[in-house]
Design a protein around this motif. Sequence first.
Motif, PDB file in Angstrom:
ATOM      1  N   PRO A  30       8.252   0.123  15.424  1.00  0.00           N
ATOM      2  CA  PRO A  30       9.209   1.235  15.373  1.00  0.00           C
ATOM      3  C   PRO A  30       9.111   2.011  14.062  1.00  0.00           C
ATOM      4  O   PRO A  30       9.265   3.232  14.052  1.00  0.00           O
ATOM      5  N   VAL A  31       8.819   1.286  12.977  1.00  0.00           N
ATOM      6  CA  VAL A  31       8.709   1.950  11.684  1.00  0.00           C
ATOM      7  C   VAL A  31       7.467   2.834  11.648  1.00  0.00           C
ATOM      8  O   VAL A  31       7.494   3.936  11.095  1.00  0.00           O
ATOM      9  N   SER A  32       6.366   2.348  12.269  1.00  0.00           N
ATOM     10  CA  SER A  32       5.179   3.199  12.368  1.00  0.00           C
ATOM     11  C   SER A  32       5.530   4.485  13.090  1.00  0.00           C
ATOM     12  O   SER A  32       5.127   5.577  12.663  1.00  0.00           O
ATOM     13  N   ALA A  33       6.288   4.360  14.189  1.00  0.00           N
ATOM     14  CA  ALA A  33       6.693   5.546  14.934  1.00  0.00           C
ATOM     15  C   ALA A  33       7.512   6.476  14.052  1.00  0.00           C
ATOM     16  O   ALA A  33       7.307   7.692  14.031  1.00  0.00           O
ATOM     17  N   PHE A  34       8.409   5.866  13.278  1.00  0.00           N
ATOM     18  CA  PHE A  34       9.273   6.672  12.411  1.00  0.00           C
ATOM     19  C   PHE A  34       8.455   7.421  11.367  1.00  0.00           C
ATOM     20  O   PHE A  34       8.665   8.614  11.129  1.00  0.00           O
ATOM     21  N   LEU A  35       7.481   6.722  10.771  1.00  0.00           N
ATOM     22  CA  LEU A  35       6.644   7.373   9.761  1.00  0.00           C
ATOM     23  C   LEU A  35       5.820   8.483  10.396  1.00  0.00           C
ATOM     24  O   LEU A  35       5.689   9.574   9.844  1.00  0.00           O
ATOM     25  N   ALA A  36       5.252   8.191  11.583  1.00  0.00           N
ATOM     26  CA  ALA A  36       4.359   9.163  12.212  1.00  0.00           C
ATOM     27  C   ALA A  36       5.123  10.414  12.610  1.00  0.00           C
ATOM     28  O   ALA A  36       4.580  11.514  12.550  1.00  0.00           O
ATOM     29  N   LYS A  45       0.838  -1.211   0.000  1.00  0.00           N
ATOM     30  CA  LYS A  45       0.000   0.000   0.000  1.00  0.00           C
ATOM     31  C   LYS A  45       0.861   1.245   0.000  1.00  0.00           C
ATOM     32  O   LYS A  45       0.607   2.202  -0.740  1.00  0.00           O
ATOM     33  N   TYR A  46       1.888   1.233   0.833  1.00  0.00           N
ATOM     34  CA  TYR A  46       2.739   2.408   0.939  1.00  0.00           C
ATOM     35  C   TYR A  46       3.466   2.656  -0.378  1.00  0.00           C
ATOM     36  O   TYR A  46       3.639   3.805  -0.799  1.00  0.00           O
ATOM     37  N   LEU A  47       3.852   1.569  -1.050  1.00  0.00           N
ATOM     38  CA  LEU A  47       4.545   1.706  -2.336  1.00  0.00           C
ATOM     39  C   LEU A  47       3.639   2.357  -3.364  1.00  0.00           C
ATOM     40  O   LEU A  47       4.030   3.311  -4.053  1.00  0.00           O
ATOM     41  N   ASP A  74      -8.013  -0.758  17.435  1.00  0.00           N
ATOM     42  CA  ASP A  74      -6.603  -1.146  17.434  1.00  0.00           C
ATOM     43  C   ASP A  74      -5.761   0.095  17.723  1.00  0.00           C
ATOM     44  O   ASP A  74      -5.958   1.145  17.113  1.00  0.00           O
ATOM     45  N   VAL A  75      -4.843  -0.019  18.671  1.00  0.00           N
ATOM     46  CA  VAL A  75      -4.130   1.173  19.120  1.00  0.00           C
ATOM     47  C   VAL A  75      -3.311   1.781  17.979  1.00  0.00           C
ATOM     48  O   VAL A  75      -3.252   2.995  17.820  1.00  0.00           O
ATOM     49  N   LYS A  76      -2.697   0.913  17.153  1.00  0.00           N
ATOM     50  CA  LYS A  76      -1.876   1.470  16.076  1.00  0.00           C
ATOM     51  C   LYS A  76      -2.733   2.161  15.024  1.00  0.00           C
ATOM     52  O   LYS A  76      -2.310   3.153  14.425  1.00  0.00           O
ATOM     53  N   ARG A  77      -3.951   1.640  14.796  1.00  0.00           N
ATOM     54  CA  ARG A  77      -4.847   2.339  13.868  1.00  0.00           C
ATOM     55  C   ARG A  77      -5.297   3.664  14.454  1.00  0.00           C
ATOM     56  O   ARG A  77      -5.417   4.667  13.747  1.00  0.00           O
ATOM     57  N   VAL A 121      -1.140   1.488   6.952  1.00  0.00           N
ATOM     58  CA  VAL A 121       0.311   1.311   6.961  1.00  0.00           C
ATOM     59  C   VAL A 121       0.849   1.319   8.386  1.00  0.00           C
ATOM     60  O   VAL A 121       1.676   0.485   8.753  1.00  0.00           O
ATOM     61  N   TYR A 122       0.336   2.208   9.236  1.00  0.00           N
ATOM     62  CA  TYR A 122       0.799   2.232  10.628  1.00  0.00           C
ATOM     63  C   TYR A 122       0.447   0.937  11.322  1.00  0.00           C
ATOM     64  O   TYR A 122       1.167   0.457  12.182  1.00  0.00           O
ATOM     65  N   HIS A 123      -0.709   0.359  10.932  1.00  0.00           N
ATOM     66  CA  HIS A 123      -1.164  -0.879  11.555  1.00  0.00           C
ATOM     67  C   HIS A 123      -0.266  -2.047  11.175  1.00  0.00           C
ATOM     68  O   HIS A 123       0.137  -2.841  12.018  1.00  0.00           O
TER      69      HIS A 123
END
Lengths: 123, 175, 490
Positions: free
Chosen positions: C249-255, C171-173, C305-308, C242-244
């Motif tokens: 750590p990558v979700s954190a980096f993107l956010a 999706k991110y791509l 979901d917390v990441k969502r 994508v964060y989900h």
Amino acid sequence: MMQEYFAALVQVAAAAVVAGGALAASVILGKIGARSKAKDTPYECGLNPEGNSNPRFSVKFYLIAMLFILFDIEIVFLYPWAVVYADMVKESWVIFGSMALFQLILAVGFVYEFKKGALDWSR
Amino acid sequence: MESFVSSLVFWVFATGLVAFSVLTVAGRSPVSSAMSLVATMIFVGGILITLQAYFLGMMQVMVYAGAVMVLFLFIIMLLNLDQESVRKKAWVKALSGVALCGGLFWILLGGLGLGQSRPLPPVPQGSDIRDLGRLLFTEYLLPFELTAVLLLVAIVGVILLCHQVRDRAAKKGGA
Amino acid sequence: MNTVATTLFLQKSQEPMQWWNLPEVWWIFVGILLLLLEMLRPRRNSASIAKASIFAFAVMLIASLGWPTGLETTFFGGAYQWDGLAIFFKRIFLIAGLATTWMMRKCEAQGIQGRDEFYILPWFAVAAMGFVSSVGDFVTGFVSIELLTVCSYIMVAFYRSDRFSLEAGAKYLVIGALSTAFLVFGITILFGTGGSLRFDQLANSLASGHQDPAVTMGVVLVLVGVGFKLAAAPFHWWAPDVYHGAPTPVSAFLAVASKAAAVVFLLRLLIGPFAPLWTQCQQVLLALAGASLLVGNLGALSQRDVKRVMGYSSVSHAGFILLGISAGSQPAMLSVCYYLLAYTLATLLVFGVICGMIDKTGGSLMRQFNGLAQSRPGVAWLMTIGMLSLAGIPPLSGFFGKWFIFASVWQEGMYVMVFLAGFTAVASLFYYLAIVRHMFFEKPADGRAISSGLSFGYQLLLVVLAVATVAVGLVPGAVQRAIYALIFNL
């Protein structure tokens, strides 16, 4: 400027005519003979053809093709460099250093490929 | 004569470009779609050459028609895609696609002002590759070097995501 | 005259600063060095690469204190600008890189064995973002953004045997390619009309021809491209998915980092080439801000979901940041920087707790946090601090971030937007507090996937982030004065 390329255009046109003509001729002439299912199957030394005509490729091919493209892009940058090098090197050596750095960074990638065995077909 | 040849060449390439891009979208077999896309790329290269951007034209053919399309074909063969058996009639999707294309066309027409005269940047006389090289190694030196890093990261990414690691068990032991 | 050498070296030099002194050059060097170390070392030992990477980030963060402030120079003939704004954002990127790599250590048990590039890729991403923060022309900006995006693709899809991670990567791509297409189309049109890709020259030529519809098209397309990177509505759909799916750590980096890079690129555009077109840009930014505030905060309400939730929350924070930017004044720019600092610290804290607590890849349901306050009260309180700061509860830094932005927007007379933002901020309380409720007031479910223990180093990271979140809120005036001094060279 475009005049020089007129010959190339004629060549392209000639190629199109020859290829198109061959296709058209085979369609026109091929219709004359009788056709059947057996005649349309590919000839495999008299045996019945087996399996799919386009087998699945291994992902290895894809990996190699991908790595090829990355180094292909490097070549793209080398062309203009090669053309202007002789002129610009008289001004300063930056032109040499910049391409050397570029190649050095990509060489790291090349060593990485080697070390990871990406170029080793048997793995 | 000069302008006649130029415009003739342009119309040949433009017609081929449009015809083959329609074939790319409309074709049922993925392989023939991909081959139509190759033809499209070659015609784009041709149009670049008529604009006297010879280097860009050649690169278009070399990189896109030559190399990137090979990837497309590999993917098609890798996935073993057959012909689309049933083409679903998704009107909403088709309409939104048409709307998007229309919008982009409108941007080109209205935004770029078809029919208005506008002074274009001067076309470089002489060799475009020489001018390009000079710009690349003076003004755009930083992005040039960054491209090397970009390619390096791409190499790492390709190997990380695509390379099958056989001796995973051995590595697990080491980690 | 030696033209090549003059473009290479800085033009108005006050300090002995050369191109090889630039931090990004060093960061890339460290990345390549770690990569060489990774492939050439005789014995596989994951810990060594991770530790070296974390250590190098810490060293670079300390070294960043020694950067020459109060000095504005350009390098590479204007393609790279060194000033206070760049320094502020470069430090944010370093903090994000350090915290991300630290969190990545926790992921070792989750299927990245023997692939230590996970700890190296942040270096290239951080260097790319550093270049974005100093960008002076569109080509450099485009290549740096691409470098950042390619690093992000790889990191998002890093758990390649995990289908959530792969889905997120795909999706991110696709979204990344789409946003790049918008960006490039816009840049092309601007180049065609303005005749240059350098920001200062483009500003001059756009100032003369700003009634031209083509210029508007180019500007809008570039802003759409940036909107994708910023995860601003209506270009936000990718963020929750994508964060989900990505490694935490990558979700954190993107956010945090990826968003900050988009913010600084936007700021560079607005003070550079788009300055003559401010009124048009302001309308676009206000529309994006309003949509992001509504979509982000209302969309998060129904998530389990917390990441969502954090995905939607990041959309809403993009809205607050865009609102601050669209106020367009000097205090507004300061409040945006303060907000970003507060958001960075709190978001890293929250993702740090998620990464520490959830061992499994993929989902991180709110249910899994049930009863955390009984089993691990310390961690539960840290999470609460992060959530309350994101929600904007008074003594914490998140509150002052929102407060400063509201104040500067109010000064510009955009009262409706302040009310809209206030309303959505209140709505956001519900979903932030829902997680707190799960931690404190719900009975722990059986078979939960809460991790057993955290290493001392990891606890240290979380505590430092929490203390920073509180401290930045305790002395908001002093922090803002420090940012002011940094950015405006006082």
